[in-house]
Structure formats: C-alpha cells, structure tokens
Design a protein around this motif. Structure first.
Motif, PDB file in Angstrom:
ATOM      1  N   MET A   1      16.829 -35.043   4.255  1.00 31.53           N
ATOM      2  CA  MET A   1      17.168 -34.564   2.901  1.00 31.53           C
ATOM      3  C   MET A   1      16.811 -33.085   2.792  1.00 31.53           C
ATOM      4  N   LYS A   2      17.729 -32.281   2.302  1.00 31.71           N
ATOM      5  CA  LYS A   2      17.445 -30.851   2.143  1.00 31.71           C
ATOM      6  C   LYS A   2      16.516 -30.645   0.948  1.00 31.71           C
ATOM      7  N   ASN A   3      15.787 -29.546   0.966  1.00 26.86           N
ATOM      8  CA  ASN A   3      14.920 -29.227  -0.168  1.00 26.86           C
ATOM      9  C   ASN A   3      15.771 -28.955  -1.399  1.00 26.86           C
ATOM     10  N   GLU A   4      15.147 -29.142  -2.561  1.00 25.76           N
ATOM     11  CA  GLU A   4      15.871 -28.880  -3.806  1.00 25.76           C
ATOM     12  C   GLU A   4      16.189 -27.389  -3.913  1.00 25.76           C
ATOM     13  N   PRO A   5      17.430 -27.024  -4.269  1.00 29.59           N
ATOM     14  CA  PRO A   5      17.748 -25.599  -4.413  1.00 29.59           C
ATOM     15  C   PRO A   5      16.949 -24.987  -5.564  1.00 29.59           C
ATOM     16  N   GLN A   6      16.595 -23.740  -5.396  1.00 22.92           N
ATOM     17  CA  GLN A   6      15.732 -23.085  -6.380  1.00 22.92           C
ATOM     18  C   GLN A   6      16.503 -22.336  -7.465  1.00 22.92           C
ATOM     19  N   SER A   7      17.811 -22.188  -7.272  1.00 21.62           N
ATOM     20  CA  SER A   7      18.607 -21.479  -8.284  1.00 21.62           C
ATOM     21  C   SER A   7      20.022 -22.033  -8.281  1.00 21.62           C
ATOM     22  N   GLU A   8      20.731 -21.748  -9.356  1.00 20.74           N
ATOM     23  CA  GLU A   8      22.130 -22.181  -9.450  1.00 20.74           C
ATOM     24  C   GLU A   8      22.950 -21.542  -8.338  1.00 20.74           C
ATOM     25  N   GLN A   9      22.654 -20.287  -8.042  1.00 16.64           N
ATOM     26  CA  GLN A   9      23.391 -19.574  -6.990  1.00 16.64           C
ATOM     27  C   GLN A   9      23.172 -20.239  -5.627  1.00 16.64           C
ATOM     28  N   GLU A  10      21.939 -20.639  -5.363  1.00 10.49           N
ATOM     29  CA  GLU A  10      21.638 -21.295  -4.079  1.00 10.49           C
ATOM     30  C   GLU A  10      22.379 -22.634  -3.978  1.00 10.49           C
ATOM     31  N   LEU A  11      22.426 -23.353  -5.079  1.00  8.70           N
ATOM     32  CA  LEU A  11      23.142 -24.633  -5.111  1.00  8.70           C
ATOM     33  C   LEU A  11      24.636 -24.420  -4.846  1.00  8.70           C
ATOM     34  N   LEU A  12      25.209 -23.418  -5.506  1.00  9.02           N
ATOM     35  CA  LEU A  12      26.633 -23.140  -5.342  1.00  9.02           C
ATOM     36  C   LEU A  12      26.938 -22.695  -3.904  1.00  9.02           C
ATOM     37  N   THR A  13      26.034 -21.922  -3.326  1.00  9.08           N
ATOM     38  CA  THR A  13      26.207 -21.478  -1.931  1.00  9.08           C
ATOM     39  C   THR A  13      26.229 -22.684  -0.993  1.00  9.08           C
ATOM     40  N   ARG A  14      25.310 -23.627  -1.200  1.00 10.25           N
ATOM     41  CA  ARG A  14      25.286 -24.844  -0.369  1.00 10.25           C
ATOM     42  C   ARG A  14      26.585 -25.637  -0.513  1.00 10.25           C
ATOM     43  N   ALA A  15      27.056 -25.742  -1.773  1.00 14.20           N
ATOM     44  CA  ALA A  15      28.290 -26.494  -2.029  1.00 14.20           C
ATOM     45  C   ALA A  15      29.483 -25.817  -1.356  1.00 14.20           C
ATOM     46  N   ARG A  16      29.478 -24.483  -1.346  1.00 14.04           N
ATOM     47  CA  ARG A  16      30.583 -23.747  -0.693  1.00 14.04           C
ATOM     48  C   ARG A  16      30.523 -23.907   0.818  1.00 14.04           C
ATOM     49  N   GLU A  17      29.300 -24.036   1.350  1.00 11.24           N
ATOM     50  CA  GLU A  17      29.151 -24.178   2.807  1.00 11.24           C
ATOM     51  C   GLU A  17      29.731 -25.490   3.327  1.00 11.24           C
ATOM     52  N   ILE A  18      29.702 -26.544   2.493  1.00 12.51           N
ATOM     53  CA  ILE A  18      30.243 -27.827   2.968  1.00 12.51           C
ATOM     54  C   ILE A  18      31.716 -28.012   2.594  1.00 12.51           C
ATOM     55  N   ALA A  19      32.286 -27.085   1.800  1.00 14.38           N
ATOM     56  CA  ALA A  19      33.713 -27.168   1.440  1.00 14.38           C
ATOM     57  C   ALA A  19      34.543 -27.075   2.715  1.00 14.38           C
ATOM     58  N   GLY A  20      35.551 -27.953   2.821  1.00 13.64           N
ATOM     59  CA  GLY A  20      36.410 -27.952   4.005  1.00 13.64           C
ATOM     60  C   GLY A  20      35.943 -28.903   5.098  1.00 13.64           C
ATOM     61  N   MET A  21      34.719 -29.405   4.978  1.00 10.84           N
ATOM     62  CA  MET A  21      34.205 -30.329   5.997  1.00 10.84           C
ATOM     63  C   MET A  21      34.649 -31.761   5.684  1.00 10.84           C
ATOM     64  N   THR A  22      34.650 -32.610   6.705  1.00 14.05           N
ATOM     65  CA  THR A  22      35.015 -34.018   6.497  1.00 14.05           C
ATOM     66  C   THR A  22      33.754 -34.832   6.219  1.00 14.05           C
ATOM     67  N   PHE A  23      33.967 -36.019   5.618  1.00 14.42           N
ATOM     68  CA  PHE A  23      32.826 -36.914   5.367  1.00 14.42           C
ATOM     69  C   PHE A  23      32.147 -37.285   6.690  1.00 14.42           C
ATOM     70  N   GLN A  24      32.948 -37.431   7.752  1.00 16.93           N
ATOM     71  CA  GLN A  24      32.389 -37.778   9.065  1.00 16.93           C
ATOM     72  C   GLN A  24      31.398 -36.708   9.524  1.00 16.93           C
ATOM     73  N   GLU A  25      31.806 -35.447   9.420  1.00 16.71           N
ATOM     74  CA  GLU A  25      30.936 -34.335   9.844  1.00 16.71           C
ATOM     75  C   GLU A  25      29.658 -34.305   9.015  1.00 16.71           C
ATOM     76  N   LEU A  26      29.807 -34.487   7.701  1.00 20.37           N
ATOM     77  CA  LEU A  26      28.640 -34.447   6.809  1.00 20.37           C
ATOM     78  C   LEU A  26      27.720 -35.642   7.065  1.00 20.37           C
ATOM     79  N   ALA A  27      28.309 -36.817   7.319  1.00 20.16           N
ATOM     80  CA  ALA A  27      27.513 -38.028   7.562  1.00 20.16           C
ATOM     81  C   ALA A  27      26.731 -37.910   8.865  1.00 20.16           C
ATOM     82  N   GLN A  28      27.365 -37.317   9.882  1.00 14.30           N
ATOM     83  CA  GLN A  28      26.668 -37.150  11.172  1.00 14.30           C
ATOM     84  C   GLN A  28      25.441 -36.270  11.008  1.00 14.30           C
ATOM     85  N   GLU A  29      25.621 -35.183  10.285  1.00 12.64           N
ATOM     86  CA  GLU A  29      24.497 -34.258  10.080  1.00 12.64           C
ATOM     87  C   GLU A  29      23.364 -34.939   9.312  1.00 12.64           C
ATOM     88  N   ALA A  30      23.722 -35.812   8.367  1.00 13.27           N
ATOM     89  CA  ALA A  30      22.710 -36.499   7.548  1.00 13.27           C
ATOM     90  C   ALA A  30      22.217 -37.788   8.216  1.00 13.27           C
TER      91      ALA A  30
END
Length: 222
Positions: A1-30
């Motif tokens: 589990m990733k640490n809780e983001p400390q700001s709205e900007q950090e949260l949005l950056t994380r969300a943008r980083e996973i945009a375009g990825m598949t559920f398979q890729e995200l599930a493997q990492e987790a």
C-alpha cells in the motif's frame, strides 16, 4: 500500500501516473490477482486504485483521502465516452433523520471534492485488459450543488414521512435513491406510512449517468 498523499497535487500526480495502464499491470504491481469478472467483486477496481493512490479510509463514512477531504470515485465508461452506470455516493439514513440538513449530510460531504477516475467498462473487454483513463478533480458548481440539494431534500422528505417504499429510481433529477443490499435478506429499519418502524432494504444515494456524463464532458472539453 502506498503512503497517503500529502497534498491534492500529489494525489493528482499519482492518478496521472497510472492513466493509460491496464488493470493487469496495476494488479501485478500491487500483488493482487485479477478476478475473472466483477460479478462477485464489485469493489475490486476501487480497491486496486486505492492501493495505488494511498487511500486510507477503507469503508469508513469519511472521504477516502481523509486528510485531504477528497473522495475517490471510479466511473466505468463505454466506447462512446459516456458513463455506463450510475455512481454510488453513500448509504442513505432511514431512521433518526429528523433535523438532518443538506449542509451536514453525508452526500454533501462525499461530493464536496471528488477525484474521478474514468475506467474502461465495456463488458466484452476482459477485466485484466481494461485501461485506466485520465483523472479529474471536481467540486460541484453552485448550480450542481443546488440540483443535488433539491433532490436530496425531496428524497429525505419522503423518508421522514414514511414513504420510503414509494420512492422509485424515477425520483430525483440528478440524485436517486435505490435499494443497496447484497441480498434481499439484509433488511434494515425505516419509518412506514403509519409512523411505525418497518423492515425494508437498505437504500443508497446514486448519481444519475446524465449528471456524471455532463461533468466529464465539461471537464474534458476545457
């Protein structure tokens, strides 16, 4: 589990980083396995994204990112870019509701600031191959809040006067009240027409698809 983001900007950056990825890729990492479909695992997509984004609230009635006051909502999208289903907001209170106001309601709290993440939702796309879309952070405009408040007050009024059983999915312009239960044995208490307590299915507040479609359209048209 990733640490809780400390700001709205950090949260949005994380969300943008996973945009375009598949559920398979995200599930493997987790290190999570992908279920064959969502019939038995309705909340799976949300949990997967929570892991990547560092949400901490779990099933508590607070926002998913409690410190930031931001709620996470995934929104399954069809080939036409429109939402495929209504969006669950929160469970509706059916007793002890006298004196509740829109200003202090769970619905308003949950929708005050939302991180929307569109995801591919067409059933024929295997779950593992579905992609995550571009995120957006949203708060209701004055007009949107007025619409939500009007619907909430109308629906709560019906609950207060014992008409919960008469509420259908047709009530409410943008917000609707629908049964929310895994099975028909999961009954809860509500007021009946006579003012006595009755047993009924739990209800949840849902945003209609035309409301969420317009919200996406307004944002991505900018």
């Amino acid at each position: 589990m990733k640490n809780e983001p400390q700001s709205e900007q950090e949260l949005l950056t994380r969300a943008r980083e996973i945009a375009g990825m598949t559920f398979q890729e995200l599930a493997q990492e987790a290190n999570i396995s992908v279920p064959p479909d969502l019939r038995r695992d309705k909340g799976w997509v949300g949990q997967l994204l929570e892991w990547h984004l560092g949400a901490t609230a779990g099933s508590k009635p607070t926002q998913d990112f409690e410190q930031l006051g931001i709620e996470l909502k995934t929104i399954p999208i069809g080939y036409n870019g429109k939402p495929l289903e209504t969006t669950f907001v929160c469970v509706a209170p059916l007793i002890g509701v006298a004196g509740l106001t829109w200003e202090t309601s769970h619905v308003r709290n949950k929708l005050s600031r939302v991180l929307w993440i569109p995801v591919e939702g067409e059933r024929e796309i295997p779950l593992a191959q579905r992609h995550v879309g571009s995120p957006l952070i949203w708060s209701p405009t004055k007009d949107e809040e007025k619409q939500l408040k009007t619907d909430w007050e109308e629906l709560m009024e019906m609950i207060v006067v014992g008409q919960v059983e008469q509420i259908t999915a047709r009530h409410g312009e943008v917000l609707q009240l629908r049964p929310k239960a895994a099975n028909s044995r999961a009954l809860t208490e509500a007021y009946g027409a006579s003012g006595r307590l009755i047993k009924t299915l739990p209800r949840g507040f849902y945003l209609r698809t035309q409301f969420t479609a317009k919200l996406l359209e307004d944002h991505f048209a900018q």
